[in-house]
Design an enzyme around this catalytic site. Structure first.
Site, short mmCIF file in Angstrom:
data_model
loop_
_atom_site.label_atom_id
_atom_site.label_comp_id
_atom_site.label_asym_id
_atom_site.label_seq_id
_atom_site.Cartn_x
_atom_site.Cartn_y
_atom_site.Cartn_z
N HIS A 121 44.42 -17.73 -0.72
CA HIS A 121 43.17 -17.67 -1.50
C HIS A 121 43.44 -18.12 -2.94
CE1 HIS A 121 40.57 -15.82 1.43
NE2 HIS A 121 41.30 -14.71 1.54
N HIS A 166 48.77 -14.51 2.71
CA HIS A 166 47.33 -14.63 2.88
C HIS A 166 46.63 -14.68 1.52
CE1 HIS A 166 43.44 -13.68 5.02
NE2 HIS A 166 43.14 -13.30 3.78
N GLU A 167 46.91 -13.68 0.69
CA GLU A 167 46.24 -13.64 -0.62
C GLU A 167 46.66 -14.82 -1.48
OE1 GLU A 167 43.80 -11.85 -0.80
OE2 GLU A 167 44.27 -10.52 0.87
N HIS A 211 43.68 -21.82 -3.36
CA HIS A 211 42.35 -22.41 -3.28
C HIS A 211 41.64 -22.31 -4.64
CE1 HIS A 211 38.58 -22.75 -0.44
NE2 HIS A 211 38.85 -23.88 -1.05
ZN ZN Z 1 41.19 -13.19 3.02
#
Ligand code: ZN
Length: 683
Positions: A472, A468-469, A475
């Site tokens: 980010h 998940h991290e 991105h």
């Molecule tokens: Zn998040």
């Protein structure tokens, strides 16, 4: 040159040389210089344009955040009294600076002038977006209002800040006030040893015999899940769900009047800015187009998931009756029997799973997913100055060996490190005179460190957090936008920012990705199929019930902001908070809330936090990420052309375009809820 490490920075922050005593002088100097520079820019030019105003402003802001970033990061990960004091001393200075800029009439006029100029049409999309965002934010800060209205607007903002912090304070006081001493250990039957240990320790801290329970989450929640004593669960449930309310133990902390007033002031502020209600104001900076779209979206999810939630609840009732002879499930029984049912059906122990997820295998597995999807190479660099010996540093290169980004990886929990997991930016992509500054990210987790000679072993949930991290992080790091305020995650609306992160989580459930990384750290044996199948089966346990619960919160939050009625409020009838909550519950909830329940009095996300008329964002982003992944289900989970489309349309574009346009360019159509429902086992 000064000796202040923060002011001499080029490239990566020199963490080992940054001293807490550097912080305040560096920020003072940088803010003073920034103010002077902005003033000079505004005074020098007569006709403003990108080169003489916007780009220089981008550089001014970038310099502030580049210096502030390591300070704020170190405050989170190697906190000390000196650092915290310096950090806190800077917060009001920074917020004063940004308010000053946000209310600068001359700056606002300059941006408007550029937006109306012929040159504007020649700018690229990212540049136009920066200018349009700036004008929007100036308007939202009330800069365009007439004098009297502007004064009222500022007054409302101040009152709101006072009321919301009072709300939070009341909730905190009410939470802290409730304690239960236990002298008969059998009352704690069913609780895991760790929870009993916590209760014992809490009693010792207060110099009491026996055990002590409180309404803080680590104490409260295990009682709801595990305590066999039904009366204890009921007592604590009641105490918890009436905190800071008219039903609570102390009326001094009753949030009721504050909640009405907060909604009334938000509504008035939204009206001043020309919006019909506060929900419209909230959407002004989000991906969702209008309030009808949000409510339509939430109601569609309700329609699809309610039948499943009802079925799951009926199963739970039947289970409690058959196995435990309990036929009238109350709110304080639901988590308890759900946990029993979960154990009964899908017993999985994390201890069984962890040996298959040693740190380096997980990282290799993650990097190989990124390699197969986007053709990127990730390698570790040594001898980089960091804030702690456990921190690792990596760089990302693309197929042309171009450096795309770098990241610090700080995986383990330790003292003086804030809990949770997050990604933050250290440096943002910026291009000046064809020189590219590659983005740098901090990836921070709080996993268990290695024990003895064994490597660090992760639970599957931790692996998901890592992916998940990292989503980010991609991105932020893979952006190709050259201006900091819309590059990477900057300028991406709140309801779209979780798209790349939740999207990455999907590979943690893919057998072909797991085969690559889930190998026993001692034997090298792959994750057994039986274990994998159990994990998959447990994944969607009570997914329908969880879905309708989140929908209940989202619809409630949105409706109280859309339906606020000034005339009703002025008639002394308040903001109809519980009237609306009850309507929502009648339609959406499967677990009946008791009469005394005062959920909204403790819903600080929306009454005190930043989620007002925005709680729907959680579900909205889940729809986007599930729908994005469904393209890979159609084309193959490692399909490179799908990967390229995601890279070029989403990851590289940052906040330079409206997220709906980006999503459509990637997916070929608007988002649909089907994939989320299917992934949750609801479709
Ligand atoms: Zn998040």
């Amino acid at each position: 040159m000064t000796n202040n490490a923060l002011l001499n920075m080029t490239g990566l922050p020199p963490f080992s040389k940054i001293d807490p005593s550097d912080v305040v002088p560096a920020m003072d100097q940088i803010l003073t210089e920034s103010r002077d520079q902005v003033k000079r820019l505004l005074d020098e030019a007569v006709t403003y344009n990108w080169d003489n105003l916007v780009m220089p402003l981008e550089l001014i802001e970038e310099r502030i955040s580049r210096i502030w970033s390591p300070v704020s990061h170190m405050n989170s990960v190697i906190n000390s009294d000196d650092l915290r004091e310096a950090y806190n001393a800077c917060l009001p200075k920074l917020s004063e600076y940004s308010t000053e800029m946000g209310q600068n009439q001359k700056l606002f006029n300059a941006f408007k002038q550029i937006a109306q100029s012929d040159e504007f049409l020649l700018l690229n999309e990212g540049q136009k977006k920066i200018i349009n965002n700036a004008i929007r934010d100036f308007r939202l800060s009330g800069v365009e209002l007439a004098n009297e209205e502007q004064a009222r607007y500022k007054d409302i903002m101040q009152q709101l800040s006072r009321l919301t912090s009072q709300y939070e304070q009341n909730l905190l006081d009410a939470t802290n006030d409730w304690k239960k001493e236990i002298h008969d250990k059998s009352l704690l039957n069913g609780l895991p040893e760790s929870s009993k240990g916590l209760a014992k320790q809490m009693a010792e801290n207060e110099k009491k015999d026996g055990w002590l329970l409180s309404l803080e989450f680590p104490s409260y929640y295990p009682v709801m899940l595990y305590a066999d004593n039904r009366a204890l669960r009921e007592e604590m449930h009641k105490a918890y769900s009436t905190r800071a309310s008219d039903q609570g133990s102390n009326r001094d902390w009753d949030n009721s009047p504050l909640m009405d007033e907060i909604l009334a002031l938000r509504h008035e502020a939204a009206n001043l800015l020309g919006f019909k209600n506060y929900a419209e104001r909230s959407l002004a900076t989000k991906m969702a187009a209008n309030t009808e779209q949000v409510l339509g979206f939430l109601n569609e999810l309700v329609e699809k998931s309610l039948p499943v939630a009802k079925k799951e609840y009926a199963e739970l009732q039947a289970f409690a009756k058959k196995e435990y002879g309990v036929s009238d499930l109350e709110a304080w029984d639901v988590p308890y029997f759900s946990e029993k049912l979960r154990e009964h059906t899908y017993a999985i122990s994390q201890e069984e799973i962890k040996p298959y997820f040693p740190e380096n295998n997980v990282l290799d597995g993650l990097f190989s997913v990124v390699n197969r999807l986007y053709g990127l190479q990730i390698s570790e660099l040594n001898n980089i100055d960091t804030w702690h010996k456990d921190v690792r540093f990596f760089e990302i290169r693309d197929e042309h060996n171009e450096l795309r980004g770098q990241f610090f990886l700080d995986l383990y929990a330790r003292q003086n490190k804030r809990g949770g997991a997050w990604m933050d930016d250290c440096l943002t992509r910026l291009v000046v005179d064809d020189q590219v500054q590659a983005p740098v990210a901090y990836l921070t987790c709080n996993f268990s460190p290695p024990i003895g000679d064994a490597p660090a072993l992760f639970t599957h949930t931790e692996v998901i957090t890592m992916f998940h991290e990292f989503g980010h992080g991609l991105h932020h790091m893979l952006t190709k936008i050259d201006y900091p305020s819309v590059s990477g995650i900057s300028g991406v609306p709140w309801d779209a920012v979780e798209l790349p992160s939740q999207f990455m989580e999907n590979w943690c459930w893919e057998k072909s990705a797991l085969d690559n990384m889930a190998k026993h750290y001692e034997t090298g044996e792959p994750l057994p199929d039986a274990l994998y199948n159990k994990m998959m089966a447990a994944k969607n346990f009570q997914a329908g019930m969880q879905m309708v619960r989140q929908l209940e919160f989202s619809i409630f939050d949105f409706r109280i902001h859309v339906e606020f009625d000034k005339a009703v409020y002025e008639n002394g009838k308040g903001a109809r908070i519980y009237e609306i909550l009850n309507q929502v519950r009648d339609k959406v909830a499967v677990v009946k809330a008791p009469e005394f329940n005062r959920f909204a009095h403790g819903f600080s996300h929306i009454f005190a936090g930043g989620y007002a008329a925005g709680y729907y964002s959680y579900k909205w982003a889940e729809v986007l990420s599930a729908d994005a992944f469904s393209l890979f289900e159609e084309e193959g989970v490692f399909d490179q052309s799908a990967g390229k489309r995601f890279l070029e349309n989403i990851l590289e574009k940052g906040g330079s375009k409206e997220p709906m346009e980006l999503f459509k360019a990637f997916r070929g159509r608007e988002p649909k809820i089907d994939a989320l429902l299917r992934h949750s086992g609801i479709a």
